[in-house]
Design an enzyme around this catalytic site. Structure first.
Site, mmCIF file in Angstrom:
data_model
loop_
_atom_site.group_PDB
_atom_site.id
_atom_site.type_symbol
_atom_site.label_atom_id
_atom_site.label_comp_id
_atom_site.label_asym_id
_atom_site.label_seq_id
_atom_site.Cartn_x
_atom_site.Cartn_y
_atom_site.Cartn_z
ATOM 1 N N GLY A 11 61.253 24.158 -33.037
ATOM 2 C CA GLY A 11 62.175 25.296 -33.681
ATOM 3 C C GLY A 11 62.368 26.100 -34.986
ATOM 4 O O GLY A 11 63.195 26.565 -35.729
ATOM 5 N N MET A 15 67.597 29.952 -35.624
ATOM 6 C CA MET A 15 68.005 30.448 -36.861
ATOM 7 C C MET A 15 68.382 29.286 -37.672
ATOM 8 O O MET A 15 68.072 29.081 -39.002
ATOM 9 C CB MET A 15 69.242 30.676 -36.533
ATOM 10 N N GLY A 17 66.064 26.651 -38.215
ATOM 11 C CA GLY A 17 64.608 26.264 -38.673
ATOM 12 C C GLY A 17 64.862 27.524 -39.593
ATOM 13 O O GLY A 17 63.786 26.405 -40.408
ATOM 14 N N SER A 107 74.635 19.030 -30.332
ATOM 15 C CA SER A 107 75.385 20.171 -30.282
ATOM 16 C C SER A 107 77.404 19.535 -30.205
ATOM 17 O O SER A 107 77.440 18.334 -29.961
ATOM 18 C CB SER A 107 75.413 21.106 -29.644
ATOM 19 N N SER A 108 78.214 20.267 -30.696
ATOM 20 C CA SER A 108 79.664 19.234 -30.480
ATOM 21 C C SER A 108 79.882 19.571 -28.972
ATOM 22 O O SER A 108 80.844 18.883 -29.241
ATOM 23 C CB SER A 108 80.524 20.196 -31.354
ATOM 24 N N CYS A 109 79.237 20.525 -28.405
ATOM 25 C CA CYS A 109 79.906 20.062 -26.904
ATOM 26 C C CYS A 109 79.508 18.903 -25.764
ATOM 27 O O CYS A 109 79.932 19.329 -25.173
ATOM 28 C CB CYS A 109 78.269 21.824 -26.406
ATOM 29 N N TYR A 136 74.074 22.250 -20.630
ATOM 30 C CA TYR A 136 73.711 21.795 -22.132
ATOM 31 C C TYR A 136 73.761 20.973 -23.198
ATOM 32 O O TYR A 136 73.570 20.075 -23.317
ATOM 33 C CB TYR A 136 74.055 23.087 -23.076
ATOM 34 N N LYS A 140 72.154 17.080 -24.149
ATOM 35 C CA LYS A 140 72.292 16.686 -25.582
ATOM 36 C C LYS A 140 72.390 15.568 -26.051
ATOM 37 O O LYS A 140 72.480 14.766 -26.525
ATOM 38 C CB LYS A 140 72.960 17.699 -26.887
ATOM 39 N N LEU A 167 77.554 27.683 -35.606
ATOM 40 C CA LEU A 167 76.875 27.595 -36.448
ATOM 41 C C LEU A 167 77.151 28.964 -36.362
ATOM 42 O O LEU A 167 76.992 29.914 -35.707
ATOM 43 C CB LEU A 167 75.356 26.956 -36.342
ATOM 44 N N HIS A 180 75.748 33.681 -29.981
ATOM 45 C CA HIS A 180 76.760 33.331 -29.957
ATOM 46 C C HIS A 180 78.500 33.992 -30.436
ATOM 47 O O HIS A 180 78.365 34.918 -30.511
ATOM 48 C CB HIS A 180 77.292 31.967 -30.934
ATOM 49 N N ARG A 210 87.986 27.294 -33.359
ATOM 50 C CA ARG A 210 86.621 26.726 -33.389
ATOM 51 C C ARG A 210 86.681 26.816 -34.924
ATOM 52 O O ARG A 210 87.210 27.512 -35.493
ATOM 53 C CB ARG A 210 85.704 28.269 -32.842
#
Length: 312
Positions: A11, A15, A17, A107-109, A136, A140, A167, A180, A210
């Site tokens: 990646g 962003m 990376g 991810s926090s999801c 998603y 994760k 992010l 996002h 958020r």
């Protein structure tokens, strides 16, 4: 021949990376950041061959199919299958190539939709996921558990996971089809300014909260981690420990963009979880905190947006 540790960064064109590669301490490492044209991470055989050929000392896994609420709702199969494939292939290819140190970016999801905030790492899989990005999130969770299982079977495999909060920042995606929250707000408010529009629409009542961290700060945490990996917790949130309402993010962007119209709310639109704030207790014990303020981060993101806005 370089004596620097060789780090394979998946990646590297995304962003996170790009923020890693432009960080001041990136020069301390020999980074290998293949593009998707160089390496299709969805193909296990090609991924294994690439890892074996280059024999990295360290793997930072940031690659994946990402998108906002609209994209996740429209393409749940892709967000589940592609991310499961990519996570499995990178992690298993690392083991096959003898890589002992891997940092998996999650991810926090992954947290349950009704979990008590702030979200503590031990709450994962303790409740129902948020439906708007469930595919998603499941992918994760799969990658996280795979890292844990591999370490359980072989303690020499230090396969650890960071769970960043939401992010934004330089190199973000601003196209409304893929963006996002914060880049989407920047795009909407900028268009309102240049088109002399008096109103901008907000999905829902804007009261959902958020936590958004500037991507350069996450890069700083990652590079600190790989410099002394033994001290890094096996699973750790990376965030601010504070959040803002959606309305407040719109107001912050309007201030940076210098737009002075009014916001209107569409109460028929989905808004996702009412709050998503990660616990930073483990992060505090590790001794790291983010440095970029919200206004500073939005200003940097907006400057980048102005340079690339003609691309979509």
């Amino acid at each position: 021949m370089s004596n620097k540790p060789k780090v394979l960064l998946t990646g590297g064109r995304g962003m996170v990376g790009k923020n890693i590669l432009e960080h001041a301490t990136a020069r301390d490492f020999d980074f290998l950041a293949p593009t998707s044209a160089d390496l299709d991470l969805r193909d296990l055989a090609k991924t294994q061959d690439f890892f074996s050929k280059h024999a990295p000392d360290f793997v930072i896994h940031t690659a994946g199919l990402v998108g906002g609420i609209q994209a996740n709702m429209a393409r749940p199969v892709d967000f589940l299958v592609e991310n499961v494939d990519i996570g499995r292939n990178v992690i298993m290819a690392s083991r096959s190539a003898g890589v002992k140190k891997l940092l998996n970016l999650s991810s926090s999801c992954m947290y349950p939709r009704n979990a008590e905030n702030p979200l503590r790492e031990e709450l994962i899989l303790k409740g129902e996921l948020e439906p708007t990005n469930e595919g998603y999130a499941l992918a994760k969770i799969f990658a996280l558990r795979l890292c844990e299982y591999l370490h359980k079977e072989d303690a020499s495999l230090q396969y650890k996971t960071f769970i960043p909060c939401n992010l934004y920042g330089r190199f973000d995606k601003f196209d409304p089809k893929h963006s996002h929250l914060i880049p989407a707000i920047i795009h909407k408010v900028h268009l309102a300014k240049v088109n002399n529009e008096k109103t901008v629409e907000i999905w829902g009542d804007g009261d959902a909260r958020r936590e958004f961290m500037y991507s350069g700060d996450l890069a700083d945490a990652i590079l600190r981690a790989i410099s002394n990996f033994e001290d890094v917790p096996t699973l750790m949130n990376v965030g601010l420990g504070i959040d803002h309402s959606i309305n407040e993010y719109y107001e912050a962007v309007a201030k940076v963009v210098d737009w002075h119209g009014e916001f209107v709310h569409d109460l028929t639109r989905p808004v996702g979880m009412k709050q998503k704030l990660v616990s930073v207790e483990r992060q505090k014990k590790w001794g790291w905190s983010a440095k970029t303020s919200l206004e500073e981060g939005i200003s940097k993101a907006y400057d980048f947006y102005l340079k690339v806005s003609n691309e979509f």
